[in-house]
Design a protein around this motif. Structure first.
Motif, short mmCIF file in Angstrom:
data_model
loop_
_atom_site.label_atom_id
_atom_site.label_comp_id
_atom_site.label_asym_id
_atom_site.label_seq_id
_atom_site.Cartn_x
_atom_site.Cartn_y
_atom_site.Cartn_z
N GLY A 98 -26.70 33.55 -40.10
CA GLY A 98 -25.99 32.34 -40.50
C GLY A 98 -25.45 31.67 -39.25
N ILE A 99 -25.14 30.38 -39.36
CA ILE A 99 -24.64 29.64 -38.19
C ILE A 99 -23.73 28.50 -38.61
N THR A 100 -22.74 28.23 -37.77
CA THR A 100 -21.83 27.10 -37.95
C THR A 100 -21.62 26.46 -36.59
N LEU A 101 -21.78 25.13 -36.54
CA LEU A 101 -21.60 24.41 -35.28
C LEU A 101 -20.59 23.29 -35.49
N ALA A 102 -19.73 23.07 -34.50
CA ALA A 102 -18.79 21.94 -34.58
C ALA A 102 -19.58 20.63 -34.65
N GLN A 106 -23.36 18.95 -32.89
CA GLN A 106 -24.58 18.92 -33.72
C GLN A 106 -25.51 17.80 -33.24
N GLY A 107 -26.76 17.88 -33.69
CA GLY A 107 -27.71 16.80 -33.42
C GLY A 107 -28.30 16.82 -32.02
N ARG A 108 -28.14 17.93 -31.28
CA ARG A 108 -28.66 18.02 -29.90
C ARG A 108 -29.57 19.23 -29.72
N LEU A 110 -28.75 22.29 -30.31
CA LEU A 110 -28.03 23.51 -29.90
C LEU A 110 -28.15 24.63 -30.94
N ALA A 111 -28.14 24.25 -32.23
CA ALA A 111 -28.28 25.28 -33.27
C ALA A 111 -29.68 25.91 -33.18
N THR A 112 -30.67 25.09 -32.88
CA THR A 112 -32.04 25.62 -32.70
C THR A 112 -32.05 26.62 -31.53
N GLU A 113 -31.33 26.27 -30.47
CA GLU A 113 -31.26 27.16 -29.29
C GLU A 113 -30.52 28.46 -29.65
C1 LIG Z 1 -26.66 23.86 -39.99
C2 LIG Z 1 -26.25 23.25 -38.65
C3 LIG Z 1 -25.90 24.36 -37.66
C4 LIG Z 1 -27.45 22.45 -38.12
O1 LIG Z 1 -27.04 21.80 -36.92
P1 LIG Z 1 -27.94 20.65 -36.27
O2 LIG Z 1 -27.14 20.02 -35.21
O3 LIG Z 1 -28.53 19.79 -37.34
O4 LIG Z 1 -29.17 21.44 -35.61
P2 LIG Z 1 -29.59 21.40 -34.08
O5 LIG Z 1 -28.40 21.66 -33.23
O6 LIG Z 1 -30.75 22.29 -33.92
O7 LIG Z 1 -29.98 19.88 -33.84
C5 LIG Z 1 -31.11 19.30 -34.49
C6 LIG Z 1 -31.08 17.81 -34.29
O8 LIG Z 1 -31.03 17.54 -32.90
C7 LIG Z 1 -32.23 16.88 -32.49
N1 LIG Z 1 -32.59 17.45 -31.20
C8 LIG Z 1 -32.28 16.90 -30.01
N2 LIG Z 1 -32.68 17.69 -29.01
C9 LIG Z 1 -33.27 18.77 -29.57
C10 LIG Z 1 -33.89 19.94 -29.05
N3 LIG Z 1 -33.97 20.16 -27.74
N4 LIG Z 1 -34.37 20.87 -29.93
C11 LIG Z 1 -34.28 20.68 -31.25
N5 LIG Z 1 -33.70 19.58 -31.80
C12 LIG Z 1 -33.20 18.63 -30.97
C13 LIG Z 1 -33.23 17.14 -33.60
O9 LIG Z 1 -34.20 16.12 -33.68
C14 LIG Z 1 -32.33 17.13 -34.81
O10 LIG Z 1 -31.99 15.79 -35.11
P3 LIG Z 1 -31.85 15.27 -36.63
O11 LIG Z 1 -30.60 15.96 -37.18
O12 LIG Z 1 -31.68 13.81 -36.48
O13 LIG Z 1 -33.09 15.70 -37.33
C15 LIG Z 1 -25.04 22.28 -38.80
O14 LIG Z 1 -25.39 21.27 -39.71
C16 LIG Z 1 -23.78 22.97 -39.28
O15 LIG Z 1 -23.11 23.67 -38.52
N6 LIG Z 1 -23.39 22.74 -40.54
C17 LIG Z 1 -22.13 23.27 -41.09
C18 LIG Z 1 -22.23 24.75 -41.36
C19 LIG Z 1 -23.40 25.09 -42.26
O16 LIG Z 1 -23.59 24.48 -43.30
N7 LIG Z 1 -24.16 26.08 -41.83
C20 LIG Z 1 -25.33 26.54 -42.56
C21 LIG Z 1 -25.04 27.77 -43.29
S1 LIG Z 1 -26.58 28.49 -43.87
#
Ligand SMILES: CC(C)(COP(=O)(O)OP(=O)(O)OC[C@H]1O[C@@H](n2cnc3c(N)ncnc32)[C@H](O)[C@@H]1OP(=O)(O)O)[C@@H](O)C(=O)NCCC(=O)NCCS
Length: 193
Positions: A98-102, A106-108, A110-113
């Motif tokens: 599981g993961i949570t990001l501020a 988000q959107g960069r 970082l969660a993928t990393e």
């Molecule tokens: C789930 C969560 C971690 C996803 O975070 P996220 O920021 O969307 O994911 P990433 O950090 O991988 O970023 C992906 C976005 O960055 C963009 N991006 C930029 N550079 C990137 C790179 N080098 N690699 C991948 N994506 C990149 C992607 O295109 C994507 O953009 P989009 O959202 O417009 O499609 C976040 O929404 C979160 O913390 N939510 C609250 C807690 C939660 O619900 N957790 C899930 C429990 S199961």
């Protein structure tokens, strides 16, 4: 014993939680948009202190426990998220994550990393067979994140759990070790001339 407990990637370090992380963890976990799909309704400083204290007693890899790691950018000491590895009681060859990001981070990608580091750790170092994750069916960013990493949607549970005052649907995502290894090999394959 699991070593090391610091996982490094180009932009991030994942490490055990520390007492001084409490305020930073509370700052993002308390936000309604972060809590929406998570198990908590509210998140106070006392909740953060309790989480950190409980985690200090966790021996990594112990069956039936969650190991929670802080997500820290390499250029700063401030926690911007946390991720968890659940060492399942019923099957130690499989873990749940599981993961949570501020929102500020988000959107960069970082969660993928973060999850890339976790997958390298659990498949490469710990030799686990299968990783799963459960998401709320309305949590699009979480589903996109898992599918970006190659996870397969294996189940759609329809209104199967009562959650925060309503029936909630969830997805089960899964990834096998051999699928992850193949993905890594394909990404690293040299370009043919
Ligand atoms: C789930 C969560 C971690 C996803 O975070 P996220 O920021 O969307 O994911 P990433 O950090 O991988 O970023 C992906 C976005 O960055 C963009 N991006 C930029 N550079 C990137 C790179 N080098 N690699 C991948 N994506 C990149 C992607 O295109 C994507 O953009 P989009 O959202 O417009 O499609 C976040 O929404 C979160 O913390 N939510 C609250 C807690 C939660 O619900 N957790 C899930 C429990 S199961």
């Amino acid at each position: 014993m699991i070593e090391p407990l610091e996982l490094w990637s180009p932009r991030l370090c994942l490490r055990r939680l520390r007492p001084e992380d409490a305020a930073a963890i509370c700052a993002y976990r308390a936000l309604p948009e972060v809590a929406r799909f998570q198990s908590w309704e509210s998140f106070t400083l006392s909740d953060a202190d309790r989480l950190i204290a409980e985690q200090s007693a966790v021996v990594p890899g112990t069956s039936g426990t969650w190991l929670q790691l802080a997500v820290v950018p390499v250029e700063s000491a401030t926690v911007v998220g946390d991720c968890g590895i659940h060492f399942r009681e019923d099957d130690l060859e499989q873990v749940e994550i599981g993961i949570t990001l501020a929102p500020t981070h988000q959107g960069r990608g970082l969660a993928t990393e973060v999850l890339g580091s976790i997958l390298e750790f659990v498949f490469g170092q710990l030799g686990k067979h299968r990783v799963t994750a459960v998401t709320d069916a309305e949590n699009r960013p979480a589903a996109d994140l898992l599918q970006r990493l190659g996870f397969r949607k294996e189940a759609h549970y329809v209104e199967h759990v009562w959650f925060k005052g309503a029936w909630c649907s969830e997805f089960l995502f899964a990834l096998l070790s051999r699928e992850w290894q193949l993905r890594i090999a394909e990404h690293c394959r040299p370009i043919q001339s």
